[in-house]
Design a protein around this motif. Structure first.
Motif, PDB file in Angstrom:
ATOM      1  N   LEU A   1       0.869  -1.171   0.000  1.00  0.00           N
ATOM      2  CA  LEU A   1       0.000   0.000   0.000  1.00  0.00           C
ATOM      3  C   LEU A   1       0.906   1.222   0.000  1.00  0.00           C
ATOM      4  O   LEU A   1       1.745   1.391   0.887  1.00  0.00           O
ATOM      5  CB  LEU A   1      -0.900   0.009   1.232  1.00  0.00           C
ATOM      6  CG  LEU A   1      -1.864   1.205   1.333  1.00  0.00           C
ATOM      7  CD1 LEU A   1      -2.907   1.143   0.221  1.00  0.00           C
ATOM      8  CD2 LEU A   1      -2.537   1.244   2.704  1.00  0.00           C
ATOM      9  N   ILE A   2       0.759   2.059  -1.020  1.00  0.00           N
ATOM     10  CA  ILE A   2       1.620   3.230  -1.179  1.00  0.00           C
ATOM     11  C   ILE A   2       0.829   4.487  -0.812  1.00  0.00           C
ATOM     12  O   ILE A   2      -0.240   4.737  -1.375  1.00  0.00           O
ATOM     13  CB  ILE A   2       2.125   3.354  -2.629  1.00  0.00           C
ATOM     14  CG1 ILE A   2       2.812   2.064  -3.093  1.00  0.00           C
ATOM     15  CG2 ILE A   2       3.067   4.553  -2.754  1.00  0.00           C
ATOM     16  CD1 ILE A   2       4.020   1.665  -2.281  1.00  0.00           C
ATOM     17  N   LYS A   3       1.367   5.244   0.132  1.00  0.00           N
ATOM     18  CA  LYS A   3       0.821   6.563   0.429  1.00  0.00           C
ATOM     19  C   LYS A   3       1.451   7.530  -0.564  1.00  0.00           C
ATOM     20  O   LYS A   3       2.647   7.805  -0.494  1.00  0.00           O
ATOM     21  CB  LYS A   3       1.158   6.978   1.862  1.00  0.00           C
ATOM     22  CG  LYS A   3       0.592   8.338   2.277  1.00  0.00           C
ATOM     23  CD  LYS A   3       0.905   8.632   3.731  1.00  0.00           C
ATOM     24  CE  LYS A   3       0.461  10.031   4.137  1.00  0.00           C
ATOM     25  NZ  LYS A   3      -0.990  10.212   4.005  1.00  0.00           N
ATOM     26  N   MET A   4       0.667   7.994  -1.515  1.00  0.00           N
ATOM     27  CA  MET A   4       1.205   8.796  -2.608  1.00  0.00           C
ATOM     28  C   MET A   4       1.713  10.149  -2.097  1.00  0.00           C
ATOM     29  O   MET A   4       1.065  10.798  -1.281  1.00  0.00           O
ATOM     30  CB  MET A   4       0.139   9.019  -3.677  1.00  0.00           C
ATOM     31  CG  MET A   4      -0.330   7.757  -4.395  1.00  0.00           C
ATOM     32  SD  MET A   4       1.006   6.930  -5.290  1.00  0.00           S
ATOM     33  CE  MET A   4       1.471   8.223  -6.450  1.00  0.00           C
ATOM     34  N   THR A   5       2.875  10.530  -2.594  1.00  0.00           N
ATOM     35  CA  THR A   5       3.417  11.852  -2.286  1.00  0.00           C
ATOM     36  C   THR A   5       3.340  12.779  -3.490  1.00  0.00           C
ATOM     37  O   THR A   5       3.150  13.986  -3.334  1.00  0.00           O
ATOM     38  CB  THR A   5       4.887  11.753  -1.831  1.00  0.00           C
ATOM     39  OG1 THR A   5       5.650  11.052  -2.830  1.00  0.00           O
ATOM     40  CG2 THR A   5       4.981  11.008  -0.504  1.00  0.00           C
ATOM     41  N   SER A   6       3.467  12.228  -4.689  1.00  0.00           N
ATOM     42  CA  SER A   6       3.441  13.053  -5.892  1.00  0.00           C
ATOM     43  C   SER A   6       3.122  12.197  -7.106  1.00  0.00           C
ATOM     44  O   SER A   6       3.371  10.987  -7.121  1.00  0.00           O
ATOM     45  CB  SER A   6       4.788  13.764  -6.097  1.00  0.00           C
ATOM     46  OG  SER A   6       5.839  12.822  -6.210  1.00  0.00           O
ATOM     47  N   ALA A   7       2.569  12.841  -8.122  1.00  0.00           N
ATOM     48  CA  ALA A   7       2.274  12.167  -9.390  1.00  0.00           C
ATOM     49  C   ALA A   7       2.324  13.207 -10.496  1.00  0.00           C
ATOM     50  O   ALA A   7       1.962  14.374 -10.291  1.00  0.00           O
ATOM     51  CB  ALA A   7       0.908  11.499  -9.355  1.00  0.00           C
TER      52      ALA A   7
END
Length: 327
Positions: free
Chosen positions: A32-38
């Motif tokens: 499970l990835i806690k998104m920081t940027s995209a």
């Protein structure tokens, strides 16, 4: 959690919406990835319009947008070597969201302090590295880049400079916020100021040697002129089609010039990173981590500002990459 979703095929400026969706449940071998940027990329727009080949196809309802991004490993499901807290980049699915589930084999570990503007588009760094290699241009030779202000082209220029390759960056208009010569371009051709033949300019810049490679993100009549500006045995790498216009060639333009024409599909489109890729990925991280390695950013947005991020990127309103800062 918040996510940008769509429920039907259509224009990226018309079908997207901000939604509350369930937190993804991770399966065996996933993180499970806690998104920081995209990043906001042309490929995302192709996905929204269902123009990508399989398996990159939307699934409704509430298909989350986004192919590339970075985040922090929040938790894992058995047999995963990456520990919670690891900073990772990846090309997969569902990056325009607060959390996403990604199989471990798709995750690329990054230094903890790797900047978000580079982490969010780390796959563009890989693409630039690969396209330059695919062009087969050698140190001391010349490469021409169309859409010279684009993120990928500016990254290619910097990798080319690192390798001792001369770069001609071709732009529709020069932009005051982007210093292409500082980012590796040996020469810049501004089409808005050009009155003569592009081939003549290329030959003047290269002292009649011609270019040994072309990375073409645009297409149209410019491609014809650049092909006629190549040295014998050159390579054209097609990496996009921003122009709606077509170009024409005679067989002799290819045959008698020993020209190779290739298309580029980014490295991790169909399959995840391989173990043997680690040395290349580490070299890309090492070079791009330098303070003088610049990845132009047009704007940083929150997910709530998705409409502006998409519209400005889709219509090419600003130079540089639009990215979401998510957490």
């Amino acid at each position: 959690m918040k996510a940008i979703v769509f429920d039907k095929i259509g224009s990226p400026t018309e079908v997207l919406r901000l939604a509350e969706v369930p937190l993804p449940k991770i399966k065996e071998g996933e993180a499970l990835i806690k998104m920081t940027s995209a990043s906001v990329n042309p490929g995302d727009f192709l996905f929204i319009q269902n123009l990508y080949p399989a398996p990159k196809k939307p699934v409704f309802p509430q298909q989350i947008v986004g192919n590339h991004g970075a985040g922090i490993v929040e938790k894992t499901k058995n047999n995963i070597s990456l520990k919670p807290g690891t900073h990772v980049a990846f090309s997969y699915y569902n990056t325009w969201s607060e959390y996403t589930a990604v199989p471990e084999e798709w995750l690329i570990p990054l230094p903890a302090d790797y900047p978000i503007e580079k982490a969010s588009q780390f796959l563009n760094l890989i693409t630039a590295w690969d396209v330059l290699a695919q062009s087969a241009v050698l140190p001391g030779q010349w490469i021409a880049l169309t859409a010279g202000n684009s993120s990928v082209s500016t990254i290619i220029s910097q990798f080319a400079k690192y390798r001792g390759i001369n770069v001609i960056a071709i732009v529709r208009n020069s932009h005051p916020s982007i210093d292409l010569t500082a980012m590796g371009a040996t020469a810049v051709i501004d089409l808005s100021l050009t009155r003569g033949n592009i081939r003549d300019q290329v030959m003047e810049i290269t002292q009649s040697k011609g270019v040994n490679g072309i990375v073409d993100n645009v297409g149209g009549p410019l491609t014809t002129e650049l092909i006629k500006s190549t040295a014998f045995g050159s390579t054209l790498v097609i990496n996009g089609g921003m122009s709606a216009e077509k170009y024409t060639l005679h067989n002799n333009d290819v045959y008698l010039n020993g020209l190779t024409i290739k298309s580029h599909i980014y490295r991790y489109f169909f399959s995840p990173p391989k173990k043997e890729d680690a040395s290349i990925l580490n070299e890309i991280i090492m070079i791009s981590s330098r303070d003088d390695f610049n990845v132009p950013i047009a704007k940083i947005h929150s997910l709530d500002e998705y409409a502006a991020a998409v519209a400005e990127s889709f219509h090419g309103k600003n130079k540089g990459k639009h990215i979401f800062k998510i957490s």
